[in-house]
Design a protein around this motif. Structure first.
Motif, short mmCIF file in Angstrom:
data_model
loop_
_atom_site.label_atom_id
_atom_site.label_comp_id
_atom_site.label_asym_id
_atom_site.label_seq_id
_atom_site.Cartn_x
_atom_site.Cartn_y
_atom_site.Cartn_z
N SER A 319 0.81 -1.22 0.00
CA SER A 319 0.00 0.00 0.00
C SER A 319 0.84 1.27 0.00
O SER A 319 0.31 2.37 -0.19
CB SER A 319 -0.93 0.00 1.22
N ASP A 320 2.17 1.15 0.19
CA ASP A 320 3.06 2.30 0.17
C ASP A 320 3.88 2.33 -1.11
O ASP A 320 4.94 2.95 -1.16
CB ASP A 320 3.98 2.27 1.39
N ASN A 321 3.41 1.61 -2.14
CA ASN A 321 4.05 1.55 -3.46
C ASN A 321 5.47 0.97 -3.42
O ASN A 321 6.32 1.32 -4.23
CB ASN A 321 4.08 2.93 -4.12
N GLU A 322 5.74 0.08 -2.46
CA GLU A 322 6.99 -0.66 -2.41
C GLU A 322 6.81 -2.00 -3.12
O GLU A 322 5.78 -2.67 -2.96
CB GLU A 322 7.44 -0.91 -0.97
N TRP A 323 7.82 -2.40 -3.92
CA TRP A 323 7.72 -3.59 -4.76
C TRP A 323 8.61 -4.72 -4.27
O TRP A 323 9.65 -4.49 -3.66
CB TRP A 323 8.12 -3.24 -6.19
N ILE A 324 8.20 -5.94 -4.60
CA ILE A 324 9.02 -7.12 -4.42
C ILE A 324 8.72 -8.06 -5.57
O ILE A 324 7.59 -8.08 -6.09
CB ILE A 324 8.74 -7.81 -3.06
N LYS A 325 9.71 -8.85 -5.98
CA LYS A 325 9.47 -9.87 -6.99
C LYS A 325 9.70 -11.24 -6.37
O LYS A 325 10.74 -11.49 -5.77
CB LYS A 325 10.38 -9.68 -8.20
N LYS A 326 8.73 -12.12 -6.53
CA LYS A 326 8.83 -13.49 -6.03
C LYS A 326 9.11 -14.40 -7.20
O LYS A 326 8.38 -14.39 -8.19
CB LYS A 326 7.53 -13.88 -5.31
N GLU A 327 10.19 -15.26 -7.05
CA GLU A 327 10.72 -15.94 -8.23
C GLU A 327 10.88 -17.47 -8.12
O GLU A 327 11.95 -17.96 -8.54
CB GLU A 327 12.09 -15.35 -8.57
N PRO A 328 9.99 -18.26 -7.67
CA PRO A 328 8.68 -17.96 -7.10
C PRO A 328 8.71 -18.08 -5.58
O PRO A 328 9.80 -18.17 -4.97
CB PRO A 328 7.81 -19.06 -7.70
#
Length: 509
Positions: A319-328
């Protein structure tokens, strides 16, 4: 023929078992100030407005009560008559049970059903009713969905509880429905060449159409050869589409949402679900923006009762526009009540390859939580929850463990005013964890705010977040919600960061 005698002969099953329990709409603020606590209150207010009685519905309820008080059963005068049958011209043949009613025929059932037409024929022995021309049907039975339908060539057998209606148009709950042919059975309703929408325009901005719709009351809605229509264009087709209906059914957006914010630029978001087999779904959560391009995520999820498990892959935004990528990343969650008490518990774990803040790490998170059902008193609602979690990272061999606690109090003053205040604690924060995703840079915070409905289509709100660790304000956000014809615009201004966010969405299911 005596009207009262005919009323006793035409029994109470003349009404059809129409749709009930359709999923309600979902509106939320995309907030990191806890203002989503007020979204639940707004959802209740929307449901209340949708359920306000029309003059026709109120008259049906009043007539049904008067009928119960005053109209006696022809065989047993101690009982109320189950059906009142009126018309300008009534004839009945006692030899074979056939009857004909002409001229503004009105069939009223004591359980708040109304069945109207200009000419009605039938047979009390075979228990058949036919309306060869236009039929108007109204249902206000307690515990069932409110229904108003118009159709043609109505036939109903109230003994077998089967029937049909052609060229149907009307409303079931908050949903506008049409169908070339409805078929009614004791356990289901089948609609051929049907449509449904939450947009009441003559030409809806959006709707679903299907060659065949099978509705199982309070269970599920199954559609075959489905088309998703948006502003006159087909944007998606599916051979099979299935969704739950009734109490407890999940809420979701069926159509795309578009918007703009300072971090992502212009974007489009569309969440799609593809059932693979019982309890197993493939979910595609499409998110495309002008600053980063393709930022979608996907998951394969199996769920049954309180258990959910599966695998996720792709980009996730908090909700604070912070990103993460799960691989997987693999996950498992389970939650339920403790016995027959109001206490709830939850177990969760997630393990996988994460990428964020410029680093890759094997991320493991394990937690347990204890909560209590919402406590309601004098229009206040108190939410309580605590938990313990462990987070491990392979990148720096770190381990963060500790408790968390949440206490939120909301106040629903009236239909216009609502407010909330909350205290939150988490040992885990950005200072002791590797990733910024879904964490604050402090452990203790206060949240609070209010909303005010200006009129039927406009609402404003303020949401705040205060950092107790460093004694300073982190967020003071302002919101404006504006309802359009069949859609809604949500505008947010984050004053501490001077950032804007605007989202436009069609009325969700």
């Amino acid at each position: 023929m005596n009207k009262q005698k005919l009323a006793g002969l035409v029994t109470a099953a003349l009404m059809l078992p129409f749709m009930s329990g359709m999923a309600s709409a979902e509106y939320h603020a995309d907030s990191d100030t806890g203002i989503d606590a007020l979204d639940y209150i707004e959802e209740q207010h929307r449901t209340e407005r949708e359920n306000r009685l029309t003059a026709e519905q109120q008259k049906l309820l009043d007539d049904a009560k008067a009928m119960e008080r005053n109209l006696r059963h022809p065989v047993d005068p101690k009982k109320a008559a189950p059906v009142a049958f009126e018309g300008e011209e009534l004839t009945y043949d006692e030899r074979d049970g056939s009857f004909v009613a002409k001229g503004k025929v009105d069939i009223l059932q004591m359980d708040a059903h109304r069945f109207q037409g200009e000419e009605v024929t039938g047979n009390t022995k075979s228990q058949d009713v036919n309306i060869p021309d236009k039929a108007h049907i109204l249902q206000m039975t307690p515990g069932q969905v409110r229904v108003t339908l118009d159709g043609y060539k109505a036939h109903y057998n109230y003994g077998a509880k089967t029937g049909s209606l052609e060229d149907v148009k009307g409303k079931a709950g908050a949903h506008y429905i049409t169908g070339k042919r409805f078929e009614f059975y004791p356990d289901r309703i089948v609609v051929y060449d049907g449509t449904e929408s939450k947009c009441g325009a003559k030409r809806p901005d959006y709707h679903l159409s299907a060659k065949k719709i099978v509705y199982y009351p309070n269970q599920k809605l199954v559609m075959e050869n489905v088309k998703f229509h948006l502003r006159g264009r087909v944007i998606l087709t599916k051979k099979h589409y299935e969704t739950g209906v009734g109490a407890g059914a999940s809420k979701k957006h069926v159509f795309p949402r578009v918007g703009y914010n300072n971090d992502d630029g212009a974007y489009i978001r569309w969440d799609l679900t593809f059932p693979l087999r019982k309890n197993l779904d493939a979910n595609t959560n499409i998110f495309i923006n002008t600053k980063d391009g393709w930022r979608s995520n996907y998951d394969l999820t199996w769920q049954n009762a309180g258990m959910k498990t599966g695998v996720r892959y792709g980009y996730f935004e908090d909700s604070d526009n912070e990103w993460i990528k799960k691989e997987p990343s693999a996950f498992w969650n389970y939650g339920d009540h403790i016995g027959k008490t109001h206490f709830t518990y939850g177990l969760n774990t997630e393990y996988g390859r994460w990428y964020g803040n410029g680093v890759h790490s094997n991320h493991g998170e394990y937690g347990v939580s204890l909560g209590y059902d919402p406590i309601r008193f004098h229009r206040y609602t108190l939410y309580l929850k605590t938990g313990y979690s462990i987070t491990r990272e392979s990148y720096n061999d770190s381990r963060v463990s500790g408790i968390s606690g949440d206490a939120v109090l909301t106040k629903d003053f009236n239909e216009r005013w609502a407010a909330y205040a909350g205290y939150h604690y988490s040992k885990k924060n950005r200072n002791n964890t590797l990733f910024d995703y879904d964490t604050d840079d402090y452990s203790k915070k206060l949240e609070g705010g209010f909303s005010y409905r200006i009129d039927d289509i406009n609402r404003i709100a303020v949401g705040t977040k205060y950092d107790l660790d460093h004694s300073k304000w982190k967020n003071i956000d302002y919101y404006w919600y504006h309802d359009l014809h069949c859609s809604q615009v949500i505008l947010r201004y984050k004053s501490r960061e001077n950032k804007w966010n605007i989202r436009w969405q069609f009325t969700p299911w």
